[in-house]
Design a protein around this motif. Structure first.
Motif, PDB file in Angstrom:
ATOM      1  N   LYS A   1      10.719 -11.049 -88.404  1.00  0.00           N
ATOM      2  CA  LYS A   1       9.506 -10.573 -87.752  1.00  0.00           C
ATOM      3  C   LYS A   1       8.775 -11.747 -87.117  1.00  0.00           C
ATOM      4  O   LYS A   1       8.726 -12.833 -87.681  1.00  0.00           O
ATOM      5  CB  LYS A   1       8.581  -9.877 -88.758  1.00  0.00           C
TER       6      LYS A   1
ATOM      7  N   ASN B   1      10.998  -7.740 -83.743  1.00  0.00           N
ATOM      8  CA  ASN B   1      11.785  -7.458 -84.938  1.00  0.00           C
ATOM      9  C   ASN B   1      13.154  -6.960 -84.522  1.00  0.00           C
ATOM     10  O   ASN B   1      13.369  -6.588 -83.362  1.00  0.00           O
ATOM     11  CB  ASN B   1      11.084  -6.452 -85.870  1.00  0.00           C
TER      12      ASN B   1
ATOM     13  N   LYS C   1       6.468  -3.262 -79.240  1.00  0.00           N
ATOM     14  CA  LYS C   1       7.697  -3.908 -79.703  1.00  0.00           C
ATOM     15  C   LYS C   1       8.486  -4.440 -78.515  1.00  0.00           C
ATOM     16  O   LYS C   1       8.738  -3.723 -77.544  1.00  0.00           O
ATOM     17  CB  LYS C   1       8.552  -2.917 -80.494  1.00  0.00           C
TER      18      LYS C   1
ATOM     19  N   TYR D   1       2.470  -8.710 -79.265  1.00  0.00           N
ATOM     20  CA  TYR D   1       3.826  -8.174 -79.181  1.00  0.00           C
ATOM     21  C   TYR D   1       4.534  -8.441 -80.496  1.00  0.00           C
ATOM     22  O   TYR D   1       4.469  -9.546 -81.046  1.00  0.00           O
ATOM     23  CB  TYR D   1       4.608  -8.842 -78.052  1.00  0.00           C
ATOM     24  N   ASN D   2       5.240  -7.436 -80.982  1.00  0.00           N
ATOM     25  CA  ASN D   2       5.998  -7.568 -82.217  1.00  0.00           C
ATOM     26  C   ASN D   2       7.475  -7.762 -81.917  1.00  0.00           C
ATOM     27  O   ASN D   2       8.067  -6.999 -81.156  1.00  0.00           O
ATOM     28  CB  ASN D   2       5.821  -6.327 -83.092  1.00  0.00           C
TER      29      ASN D   2
ATOM     30  N   LYS E   1       5.350 -12.501 -84.092  1.00  0.00           N
ATOM     31  CA  LYS E   1       4.347 -11.952 -83.184  1.00  0.00           C
ATOM     32  C   LYS E   1       4.037 -12.950 -82.076  1.00  0.00           C
ATOM     33  O   LYS E   1       4.068 -14.162 -82.291  1.00  0.00           O
ATOM     34  CB  LYS E   1       3.055 -11.608 -83.943  1.00  0.00           C
TER      35      LYS E   1
END
Length: 265
Positions: free
Chosen positions: A84, A74, A115, A71-72, A86
């Protein structure tokens, strides 16, 4: 096993790269409480965090469990192109939750959002700086009634109880009323304050029945987006002996910001 329960706000202005000095001054009480909550979370040694967000995009009548290889996190949508982070999923526990829901007849979909929505991203950003290896299970609330959310939370508890000895934290991402002032995001409603006071009173007195039976007009006119996240958390805590600890509540931006820890007894 569960090791931690909490309610955390998700107002983007709380992120230091977004709110900056203004938030540091106006929301100092909230930010200090979040630091205290971060310490409690760290000391609980979670291996996995279940984060319950009201800001996903689920299909009608369906909860969503988000699944991805990673999963990102941002904050580009808020003009921050530097932040950012992860996270990895706990795929085994995630599947246990999903299959338990299917067995119980609770509508749960599986989506592959890479995201994280900001309802999940902001609390995770603020609370996991010292937990670089923690895994997550992002869950989004549904356009269903409070009782169904409570039952969904109970199902999460049952799934985790049968999953083994992993240490699991559950965080409800929840802002309260966004209608407390004329400049609030939702405008002003006299029921905004009533909504927040009612939710706080029921949480502090452990009155789950009261929350589930809240007047529909207060909920609608009060403008609290996070109530379903809170109710899901309360379902997960059902039959677990916890003591509510209100670390802070304030509304410096016209949104009710609550930081609540539930101390396991």
């Amino acid at each position: 096993m569960f090791c931690f329960f909490a309610i955390a706000p998700h107002a983007p202005v709380l992120a230091p790269t977004i709110g900056k000095d203004e938030a540091a001054k106006k929301a100092a009480k909230t930010l200090e409480a979040i630091q205290d909550l971060e310490e409690k979370l760290y000391l609980s040694k979670p291996e996995t965090i279940i984060i319950i967000s009201p800001h996903g995009n689920p299909p009608p009548g369906t909860f969503v469990v988000e699944m991805n290889k990673e999963y990102n996190l941002n904050l580009k949508e808020f003009g921050d192109f530097k932040t950012k982070k992860k996270f990895l999923p706990n795929s085994r526990l995630l599947e246990s939750v999903r299959h338990r829901a299917i067995d119980e007849g609770i509508p749960v979909g599986l989506e592959t959002y890479e995201k994280l929505n900001y309802g999940a991203a902001i609390p995770l950003l603020l609370l996991t700086a010292n937990l670089p290896k923690v895994k997550i299970i992002p869950i989004n609330t549904a356009d269903l009634d409070l009782k169904t959310h409570f039952e969904f939370g109970k199902m999460i508890r049952e799934a985790i109880a049968k999953s083994g000895s992993e240490r699991v934290a559950v965080i409800a991402s929840a802002d309260l009323s966004d209608k407390l002032r004329d400049d609030s995001p939702g405008g002003f409603s006299p029921r905004g304050k009533e909504f927040d006071e009612t939710v706080l009173r029921y949480i502090e007195t452990k009155n789950v029945t009261g929350i589930l039976g809240m007047d529909a007009d207060i909920i609608k006119d009060g403008g609290g987006c996070g109530l379903k996240s809170i109710v899901t958390l309360l379902g997960a805590m059902d039959k677990i002996n916890c003591e509510p600890q209100t670390f802070s509540y304030e509304a410096p931006f016209g949104i009710g910001l609550l930081v609540e820890h539930f101390k396991l007894q």
